[in-house]
Design a protein around this motif. Structure first.
Motif, PDB file in Angstrom:
ATOM      1  N   ALA A 131     -32.280  15.360  47.097  1.00  0.00           N
ATOM      2  CA  ALA A 131     -32.641  15.433  48.521  1.00  0.00           C
ATOM      3  C   ALA A 131     -33.245  14.268  49.232  1.00  0.00           C
ATOM      4  O   ALA A 131     -32.721  13.860  50.329  1.00  0.00           O
ATOM      5  CB  ALA A 131     -33.762  16.310  48.773  1.00  0.00           C
ATOM      6  N   ALA A 132     -33.631  13.349  48.307  1.00  0.00           N
ATOM      7  CA  ALA A 132     -34.046  12.105  48.722  1.00  0.00           C
ATOM      8  C   ALA A 132     -32.828  11.294  48.876  1.00  0.00           C
ATOM      9  O   ALA A 132     -32.778  10.492  49.952  1.00  0.00           O
ATOM     10  CB  ALA A 132     -34.782  11.256  47.830  1.00  0.00           C
ATOM     11  N   ALA A 133     -31.743  11.388  48.349  1.00  0.00           N
ATOM     12  CA  ALA A 133     -30.410  10.709  48.645  1.00  0.00           C
ATOM     13  C   ALA A 133     -30.018  10.966  50.184  1.00  0.00           C
ATOM     14  O   ALA A 133     -29.463  10.376  50.719  1.00  0.00           O
ATOM     15  CB  ALA A 133     -29.447  10.905  47.686  1.00  0.00           C
ATOM     16  N   GLY A 134     -30.092  12.425  50.260  1.00  0.00           N
ATOM     17  CA  GLY A 134     -29.797  12.818  51.533  1.00  0.00           C
ATOM     18  C   GLY A 134     -30.355  12.414  52.901  1.00  0.00           C
ATOM     19  O   GLY A 134     -30.008  12.091  53.676  1.00  0.00           O
TER      20      GLY A 134
ATOM     21  N   GLN B  40     -31.143  23.642  46.950  1.00  0.00           N
ATOM     22  CA  GLN B  40     -30.922  22.537  47.345  1.00  0.00           C
ATOM     23  C   GLN B  40     -30.947  22.552  49.198  1.00  0.00           C
ATOM     24  O   GLN B  40     -31.299  21.549  49.781  1.00  0.00           O
ATOM     25  CB  GLN B  40     -29.436  21.784  46.907  1.00  0.00           C
ATOM     26  CG  GLN B  40     -29.346  20.615  47.275  1.00  0.00           C
ATOM     27  CD  GLN B  40     -30.375  19.541  46.840  1.00  0.00           C
ATOM     28  OE1 GLN B  40     -30.679  18.686  47.547  1.00  0.00           O
ATOM     29  NE2 GLN B  40     -31.153  19.666  45.872  1.00  0.00           N
ATOM     30  N   ALA B  41     -30.502  23.594  49.583  1.00  0.00           N
ATOM     31  CA  ALA B  41     -30.612  23.678  51.170  1.00  0.00           C
ATOM     32  C   ALA B  41     -31.884  23.428  51.488  1.00  0.00           C
ATOM     33  O   ALA B  41     -32.243  22.611  52.519  1.00  0.00           O
ATOM     34  CB  ALA B  41     -30.024  25.041  51.603  1.00  0.00           C
ATOM     35  N   ARG B  42     -33.005  24.207  50.847  1.00  0.00           N
ATOM     36  CA  ARG B  42     -34.291  23.938  51.255  1.00  0.00           C
ATOM     37  C   ARG B  42     -34.745  22.410  51.029  1.00  0.00           C
ATOM     38  O   ARG B  42     -35.413  21.921  52.025  1.00  0.00           O
ATOM     39  CB  ARG B  42     -35.044  25.010  50.467  1.00  0.00           C
ATOM     40  CG  ARG B  42     -35.012  26.387  50.686  1.00  0.00           C
ATOM     41  CD  ARG B  42     -35.540  27.124  49.607  1.00  0.00           C
ATOM     42  NE  ARG B  42     -35.823  28.566  49.914  1.00  0.00           N
ATOM     43  CZ  ARG B  42     -34.780  29.424  50.183  1.00  0.00           C
ATOM     44  NH1 ARG B  42     -33.506  29.015  49.823  1.00  0.00           N
ATOM     45  NH2 ARG B  42     -35.308  30.666  50.542  1.00  0.00           N
ATOM     46  N   TYR B  43     -34.634  21.915  50.047  1.00  0.00           N
ATOM     47  CA  TYR B  43     -34.756  20.385  49.761  1.00  0.00           C
ATOM     48  C   TYR B  43     -34.316  19.616  50.634  1.00  0.00           C
ATOM     49  O   TYR B  43     -35.072  18.628  51.351  1.00  0.00           O
ATOM     50  CB  TYR B  43     -34.341  19.978  48.294  1.00  0.00           C
ATOM     51  CG  TYR B  43     -35.442  20.539  47.159  1.00  0.00           C
ATOM     52  CD1 TYR B  43     -36.816  20.017  47.017  1.00  0.00           C
ATOM     53  CD2 TYR B  43     -34.996  21.597  46.341  1.00  0.00           C
ATOM     54  CE1 TYR B  43     -37.436  20.589  46.345  1.00  0.00           C
ATOM     55  CE2 TYR B  43     -35.779  22.067  45.244  1.00  0.00           C
ATOM     56  CZ  TYR B  43     -37.045  21.512  45.365  1.00  0.00           C
ATOM     57  OH  TYR B  43     -37.995  21.976  44.464  1.00  0.00           O
ATOM     58  N   GLN B  44     -32.946  19.910  51.004  1.00  0.00           N
ATOM     59  CA  GLN B  44     -32.336  18.819  52.040  1.00  0.00           C
ATOM     60  C   GLN B  44     -32.940  19.107  53.239  1.00  0.00           C
ATOM     61  O   GLN B  44     -32.957  18.216  54.070  1.00  0.00           O
ATOM     62  CB  GLN B  44     -30.960  19.167  52.258  1.00  0.00           C
ATOM     63  CG  GLN B  44     -29.958  18.857  51.039  1.00  0.00           C
ATOM     64  CD  GLN B  44     -30.089  17.253  50.926  1.00  0.00           C
ATOM     65  OE1 GLN B  44     -30.021  16.493  51.790  1.00  0.00           O
ATOM     66  NE2 GLN B  44     -29.541  16.897  49.568  1.00  0.00           N
ATOM     67  N   THR B  45     -33.511  20.188  53.881  1.00  0.00           N
ATOM     68  CA  THR B  45     -34.050  20.520  54.897  1.00  0.00           C
ATOM     69  C   THR B  45     -35.434  19.776  55.059  1.00  0.00           C
ATOM     70  O   THR B  45     -35.719  18.995  56.159  1.00  0.00           O
ATOM     71  CB  THR B  45     -34.190  21.766  55.352  1.00  0.00           C
ATOM     72  OG1 THR B  45     -33.140  22.732  55.303  1.00  0.00           O
ATOM     73  CG2 THR B  45     -34.751  22.197  56.818  1.00  0.00           C
ATOM     74  N   LYS B  46     -36.081  19.860  54.009  1.00  0.00           N
ATOM     75  CA  LYS B  46     -37.254  19.241  53.882  1.00  0.00           C
ATOM     76  C   LYS B  46     -37.083  17.773  54.109  1.00  0.00           C
ATOM     77  O   LYS B  46     -38.130  16.826  54.676  1.00  0.00           O
ATOM     78  CB  LYS B  46     -38.160  19.786  52.854  1.00  0.00           C
ATOM     79  CG  LYS B  46     -38.570  21.288  53.021  1.00  0.00           C
ATOM     80  CD  LYS B  46     -39.617  21.564  51.749  1.00  0.00           C
ATOM     81  CE  LYS B  46     -38.685  21.867  50.478  1.00  0.00           C
ATOM     82  NZ  LYS B  46     -39.588  22.422  49.496  1.00  0.00           N
TER      83      LYS B  46
END
Length: 320
Positions: free
Chosen positions: A114-117, A140-146
């Motif tokens: 997520a941090a890389a995103g 991962q969808a949740r982490y990427q959104t956050k």
């Protein structure tokens, strides 16, 4: 040997600006230091729709480096289990002796991915981004959104997933955590056409985004393709984008979206994310440019997040 369990790791390490800076620094080091990062080793378990990856990287000057074992079994949701699991091991760079086990069950991988995103979006998405599109509804969808919400002032999220119950839960969770509205889309096309920035978080083996959905100013971060059989973007997407970026070119050509791209022009002109983070190139030069970033996940991210987690866990203020 220090052994840390998932519960204590989760209570100590969270997705925040500090972690994003740690991962950005890892991409810097890929550009500025002679990082030793071997190719990913993968074991496929097709009868259970699963895979296990082994990643590692040694960064010169560091007294430890990580070896990570990460699994993704994508039918686990049917049993009420998360799809991702795994652990990280820190090994002494002086002696080769294993010093630390981080039994995170994939949590640190989720955080560093997520941090890389967030790093990719921070350098490629328009500053005025307000609407985030998410394709996929898992962890991962949740982490990427956050993560995206940490680097852009989001006013709305649009999500599409194949399982309505999971999408509904995503909507509930994200509205509660981020305090912004989440709309459920009927198709991936709806997400792409109506979003400023789109993140794909699927294990798809055929494209989920088509080139005729693209529009001026759009940025796409594709992070699902990390194996030879996976693909989230139609190859025309890369050909029509103004600029294409990846984490590591050789890895994207083997496992990521570049693998399916027939255009030598695209491949010859792709940038690595570290070129952006070190200031060597600036990719978004126009507000109406269409940009794409392909993230396959790198061992240097794992060494960076494992060392960060260990340092946090060993701080005097931390107690089990």
């Amino acid at each position: 040997m220090d052994i840390f369990q998932e519960k204590e790791i989760r209570s100590t390490v969270s997705l925040n600006h500090e972690v994003i800076t740690v991962i950005e620094s890892a991409f810097n080091q890929l550009m500025t230091q002679s990082v030793h990062m071997p190719p990913i080793m993968r074991v496929d378990v097709p009868e259970n729709n699963g895979e296990v990856d082994v990643k590692s990287a040694y960064i010169p000057g560091y007294d430890t480096f990580a070896i990570k074992v990460s699994s993704g079994f994508f039918d686990n949701w049917k049993q009420g289990l998360p799809s991702a699991s795994g652990l990280m091991m820190l090994i002494s760079s002086q002696t080769g002796v294993p010093e630390t086990i981080l039994q995170d069950n994939g949590y640190l991988t989720d955080v560093r991915t997520a941090a890389a995103g967030a790093v990719a979006s921070n350098y490629l998405a328009r500053e005025a981004t307000q609407i985030a599109g998410i394709i996929g509804s898992g962890a991962q969808a949740r982490y990427q959104t956050k993560a995206l919400a940490l680097v852009r002032n989001l006013q709305e999220v649009i999500v599409y997933g194949r399982t309505p119950e999971k999408v509904q839960q995503f909507k509930k969770d994200m509205e509660h955590e981020l305090k912004i509205p989440v709309k459920m889309a009927e198709s991936a096309e709806t997400v792409v056409r109506n979003s400023d920035t789109v993140v794909t978080t699927t294990p798809a083996e055929s494209p989920v985004i088509r080139s005729d959905w693209l529009h001026p100013g759009l940025h796409i971060t594709a992070m699902g393709s990390d194996a030879e059989q996976k693909q989230e973007l139609d190859s025309d997407v890369l050909e029509q984008a103004d600029k294409v970026v990846c984490d590591v070119k050789s890895q994207s050509l083997r496992l990521g979206e570049l693998r399916s791209c027939p255009s030598d022009q695209v491949i010859n002109n792709v940038y690595e994310l570290g070129q952006l983070t070190t200031g060597k190139v600036k990719v978004r030069e126009r507000e109406d440019a269409v940009t794409v970033c392909d993230l396959t996940g790198t061992g240097v991210q794992d060494t960076a997040i494992a060392r960060y987690a260990y340092d946090k866990l060993k701080q005097p203020t931390y107690s089990k």
